[in-house]
Design a protein around this motif. Structure first.
Motif, PDB file in Angstrom:
ATOM      1  N   ARG A 172       7.000  -4.405   0.296  1.00 12.52           N
ATOM      2  CA  ARG A 172       6.931  -4.379   1.704  1.00 12.52           C
ATOM      3  C   ARG A 172       7.319  -6.204   2.256  1.00 12.52           C
ATOM      4  NH1 ARG A 172       4.906  -0.190   5.476  1.00 12.52           N
ATOM      5  NH2 ARG A 172       4.367   1.603   3.949  1.00 12.52           N
ATOM      6  N   THR A 173       7.112  -7.364   1.072  1.00 11.93           N
ATOM      7  CA  THR A 173       7.024  -8.941   1.444  1.00 11.93           C
ATOM      8  C   THR A 173       8.532  -8.637   0.893  1.00 11.93           C
ATOM      9  OG1 THR A 173       5.279  -8.633  -0.411  1.00 11.93           O
ATOM     10  CG2 THR A 173       4.489  -8.329   1.693  1.00 11.93           C
ATOM     11  N   SER A 174       8.781 -10.087   1.691  1.00 12.01           N
ATOM     12  CA  SER A 174      10.052 -10.740   0.953  1.00 12.01           C
ATOM     13  C   SER A 174       9.761 -12.539   1.070  1.00 12.01           C
ATOM     14  CB  SER A 174      11.479 -10.822   1.964  1.00 12.01           C
ATOM     15  OG  SER A 174      10.741 -10.935   3.473  1.00 12.01           O
ATOM     16  N   ASN A 175       8.494 -12.533   1.213  1.00 16.53           N
ATOM     17  CA  ASN A 175       8.568 -14.266   1.336  1.00 16.53           C
ATOM     18  C   ASN A 175       7.025 -14.055   1.435  1.00 16.53           C
ATOM     19  OD1 ASN A 175      10.860 -15.715   1.239  1.00 16.53           O
ATOM     20  ND2 ASN A 175      10.532 -14.702   3.427  1.00 16.53           N
ATOM     21  N   ALA A 176       6.549 -15.785   0.408  1.00 17.86           N
ATOM     22  CA  ALA A 176       4.746 -15.904   0.458  1.00 17.86           C
ATOM     23  C   ALA A 176       4.449 -16.972   0.752  1.00 17.86           C
ATOM     24  CB  ALA A 176       4.408 -15.316  -0.699  1.00 17.86           C
ATOM     25  N   PHE A 177       3.302 -17.199   1.635  1.00 14.52           N
ATOM     26  CA  PHE A 177       3.546 -18.532   2.033  1.00 14.52           C
ATOM     27  C   PHE A 177       1.878 -19.357   1.590  1.00 14.52           C
ATOM     28  CE2 PHE A 177       5.752 -16.253   5.292  1.00 14.52           C
ATOM     29  CZ  PHE A 177       6.946 -17.017   5.611  1.00 14.52           C
TER      30      PHE A 177
END
Length: 272
Positions: free
Chosen positions: A177-182
């Motif tokens: 469900r995610t689009s970016n990781a930090f």
């Protein structure tokens, strides 16, 4: 489509197959890939890993996660500008660089075995988050993890066709469900894995206890209130029977700390 070569190509694959991406990789692990003197003209390189090459103890498997960023840094220094793909990888060793694979009954923890029971357990869920978190923060271009079914798979079926979802399935389900990781900092990466992601529900912090004991975590800088969902030994059964368990099993949290039982995985979503 892509073409994977096990040795540097002698001629330009781009000239022979102009619409195909080419790569150099190894059936085995980072050590074997790192022995290549020249990649040739390729679009990316690929390698896999196993956590039980030298030993199969629980602590050693989790501590091995910390070696992943160093592998990526080494490859970037040797082959600057080449994209890096990792996988398919599991706790188990799908192949052995020493020849024959170790015999395994599928239940015991055995070094270099093709099947490891932790791959489908809660331990494997925590390991999976730690694995993806390390590689995401190292900014690799692609990560391939467990197979869908079969040995070490995310799912299993019985003779009647009933499907069982194993704990690692739910971790991967959440990450889709995610689009970016930090990049997220933790005070003791040997004990806790953390991945800050952003998707349709806003920013989300996913945590995993990498130890066999209870772990108290202080959430410095994390806004409250938050909705928290925990995958642990007590909730595994509910996850398997509840539609959309990460959302439906959530509870409101107002404290700046959280306790995770052994190998538990938690999702924290800011309430807006």
């Amino acid at each position: 489509q892509c073409f994977l070569a096990t040795r540097p190509p002698l001629t330009s694959l781009a000239a022979t197959f102009p619409t195909v991406r080419s790569a150099v990789g190894r059936r085995f692990f980072f050590v074997q890939l790192n022995r290549l003197e020249n990649l040739g003209c390729v679009d990316f390189l690929a390698f896999t890993t196993s956590s039980i090459v030298h030993g199969a103890e629980d602590d050693a498997v989790m501590l091995g996660l910390q070696s992943l960023p160093s592998m990526i840094e080494t490859l970037r220094a040797r082959y600057p500008g080449v994209a890096i793909h990792v996988g398919p990888s599991t706790i188990a060793a799908p192949v052995s660089p020493l020849g024959l694979s170790a015999d395994s009954d599928g239940v015991s923890r055995v070094a270099l075995a093709k099947v490891d029971p932790r791959s489908t357990a809660l331990f494997g869920a925590a390991w999976l988050l730690g694995y993806i978190a390390q590689l995401a923060c190292s900014r690799v271009q692609a990560v391939t993890v467990s197979r869908l079914t079969g040995e070490n798979g995310l799912l299993s079926t019985d003779p009647r066709g009933a499907v069982t979802k194993h704990p690692p399935f739910f971790v991967l389900q959440r990450l889709t469900r995610t689009s970016n990781a930090f990049v997220t900092s933790v005070s003791d990466p040997s004990r806790v894995a953390a991945l800050l992601v952003e998707g349709g529900e806003g920013r989300e912090l996913i945590l995993a206890n990498l130890t066999g004991g209870d772990l108290d975590l202080a959430l410095a800088g994390w806004p409250l209130p938050s909705d928290v969902t925990v995958l642990d030994e007590r909730s595994c059964g509910l996850f398997a029977t509840t539609p959309d368990p990460w959302r439906r099993l959530a509870r409101r949290m107002h404290a700046k700390n959280i306790r995770l039982s052994p190998y538990a995985v938690a999702s924290l979503v800011v309430v807006t």
